[in-house]
Design a protein around this motif. Structure first.
Motif, mmCIF file in Angstrom:
data_model
loop_
_atom_site.group_PDB
_atom_site.id
_atom_site.type_symbol
_atom_site.label_atom_id
_atom_site.label_comp_id
_atom_site.label_asym_id
_atom_site.label_seq_id
_atom_site.Cartn_x
_atom_site.Cartn_y
_atom_site.Cartn_z
ATOM 1 N N GLU A 259 0.842 -1.198 0.000
ATOM 2 C CA GLU A 259 0.000 0.000 0.000
ATOM 3 C C GLU A 259 0.880 1.252 0.000
ATOM 4 O O GLU A 259 2.022 1.214 0.466
ATOM 5 N N ASN A 278 -2.915 5.027 1.686
ATOM 6 C CA ASN A 278 -3.653 4.196 2.630
ATOM 7 C C ASN A 278 -2.734 3.850 3.807
ATOM 8 O O ASN A 278 -2.375 2.685 4.016
ATOM 9 N N LYS A 281 -3.775 0.907 6.363
ATOM 10 C CA LYS A 281 -3.556 -0.459 5.907
ATOM 11 C C LYS A 281 -2.068 -0.746 5.745
ATOM 12 O O LYS A 281 -1.601 -1.850 6.028
#
Length: 342
Positions: A259, A278, A281
Motif C-alpha cells: 500500500e 492508505n 492499511k
C-alpha cells in the motif's frame, strides 16, 4: 476465443492459490493439477472439476494443457520448467526462478529455443502503487533517482519451518532473502535497474533449526550510480512489514505492505498518488495474513494475453534472473567478506 488450458504442478498452499486464480480467469481454465500427494489433487478436483495426475510427466502429455504453472519447491523449478518447455508448454513459474543462476539461464534459453513463453511470478509489480511509482519515475516526475531501500521485516515461527524443505539450501536455496525478501528486492531492481556491486552480511541468528540465513543485509551500488540497501529477516516478532522506499531529486515515495504509505513531490500534490494513499492499511502488522490474489490475477491475465497475442509477458524469465543474481551475490559477499562486482 478459445480458452487456454492450464495445468498446475504442486498443490500445496501456493499451488492451490494459483489454481484458484486460474479457475476464475477469463480466457483460461484449470485443465489439470499434478501432485504426488493424491489428497491434495482430490481437493482441487472437488473445487474446480479438473483432471488430476500423480505424475506430472503424464500431465505434460495432456493435450488440453497449454500452459504449466510450476508451484514446487524452488530447487525443483528448473528441471520441471525445462521438461514442460520441451513438451511444448508455455510456463509460468513461482518465484524465485530457481536457486542456481546457471540453471535459471538454462530455463530461459530452453523456453526461447522451444518457442514457448516463460514468465515468473512477481505479482507485486502489478500492485497499483508500484505501477504508479514506475510510471512517475519513467515520466521524470521524481527527477533523478538517488537511492532506494527494500526492507522485508517479517517473522516466521517453528511451525513454518517444520516443512522439511523450508530453510534448506537444496530446496529453498536461501533463507530470508531468497524466500521472503525477493519480491521487494525485485521491485527495487525494477525501479533502479541493474546492480554494479554489492556488499552483504547474512547470518542465522534465531532459527537454529534451519540451514540458511534468517537475517540478511546489503549495500548496493547500481550501474546508473544510484545507491541502495536491502534488509530481510524472519526474526522480527511478531512480523512487521515489507517496504520499498524511493528517494529522488523531486520527491520521496514509500510503499509498505503493498500500500502507498507516504509520498511528497516538490512539484506539488498528485491526484493519482493521493487517491492511493492508505497509511492505515500500510501500517498493519504482517502476521501471515491471508494473501490477496488481486495482483496474481493481474499477472495471470497479462500472461494469458501474452500467449494469445504472441508477445512477451510483462515479467519474463530474464527479469527474474536479476533478483536471483543479486541475492546470490549477497550470499557470496557475506561468505567471502568482500564487495562483489556483478
Amino acid at each position: 476465443m478459445e480458452k487456454l488450458g492450464f495445468g498446475v504442478i504442486g498443490c500445496g498452499f501456493i499451488g492451490m492459490l494459483h489454481a484458484g486464480v486460474i479457475a476464475a480467469l477469463d480466457g483460461a481454465y484449470l485443465a489439470a493439477v499434478a501432485d504426488s500427494d493424491a489428497g491434495k489433487t482430490e481437493e482441487a478436483v472437488r473445487k474446480w472439476g479438473c483432471r488430476s495426475y500423480k505424475d506430472y510427466h503424464e500431465m505434460l502429455r495432456d493435450p488440453d494443457v497449454a500452459v504449466v504453472s510450476v508451484c514446487l519447491p524452488s530447487g525443483m523449478h528448473s528441471s520441471v520448467t525445462i521438461e514442460a518447455a520441451r513438451a511444448g508448454k508455455h510456463v509460468i513459474c513461482e518465484k524465485p526462478i530457481d536457486i542456481h543462476v546457471e540453471r535459471a539461464q538454462e530455463m530461459v534459453d530452453t523456453c526461447r529455443e522451444c518457442g514457448v513463453e516463460f514468465g515468473v511470478i512477481m505479482q507485486h509489480r502489478f500492485d497499483k502503487p508500484i505501477v504508479l511509482l514506475k510510471q512517475a519515475a519513467a515520466e521524470g516526475k521524481l527527477g533523478k533517482l538517488l537511492w532506494g531501500a527494500s526492507r522485508t521485516i517479517w517473522y516466521r515461527d517453528e511451525e513454518y519451518f517444520s516443512n522439511p524443505w523450508r530453510g534448506t539450501w537444496e530446496f529453498d536455496g536461501g533463507g530470508s532473502l531468497m524466500n521472503q525478501s525477493i519480491h521487494y528486492i525485485d521491485l527495487l531492481l525494477d525501479i533502479f535497474g541493474k546492480v554494479k556491486s554489492v556488499n552483504g552480511k547474512c547470518r542465522r541468528l534465531l532459527h537454529q533449526e534451519i540451514e540458511t540465513e534468517d537475517v540478511g543485509i546489503a549495500n548496493l551500488e547500481f550501474a546508473n550510480g544510484c545507491l541502495g540497501t536491502v534488509e530481510g529477516t524472519t526474526t522480527a516478532y511478531p512480523g512487521l512489514y515489507a517496504e520499498l522506499a524511493v528517494f529522488a531529486e523531486k520527491g520521496t515515495v514509500i510503499i509498505r505492505n503493498d500500500e502507498l504509505l507516504f509520498y511528497q513531490l516538490k512539484d506539488g500534490e498528485s491526484k493519482a498518488f493521493s487517491c492511493l494513499l492508505n497509511p492505515a492499511k500500510a501500517n498493519t502488522l504482517h502476521q501471515d495474513a491471508a494473501i490477496s490474489t488481486d495482483s496474481h490475477e493481474r499477472q495471470y491475465r497479462d500472461f494469458v494475453q501474452a500467449v494469445t497475442e504472441g508477445r512477451k509477458p510483462l515479467v519474463t524469465g530474464e527479469d527474474a534472473l536479476e533478483s536471483l543474481k543479486l541475492i546470490k551475490a549477497i550470499y557470496e559477499s557475506s561468505e567471502q567478506g568482500r564487495e562483489i562486482y556483478l
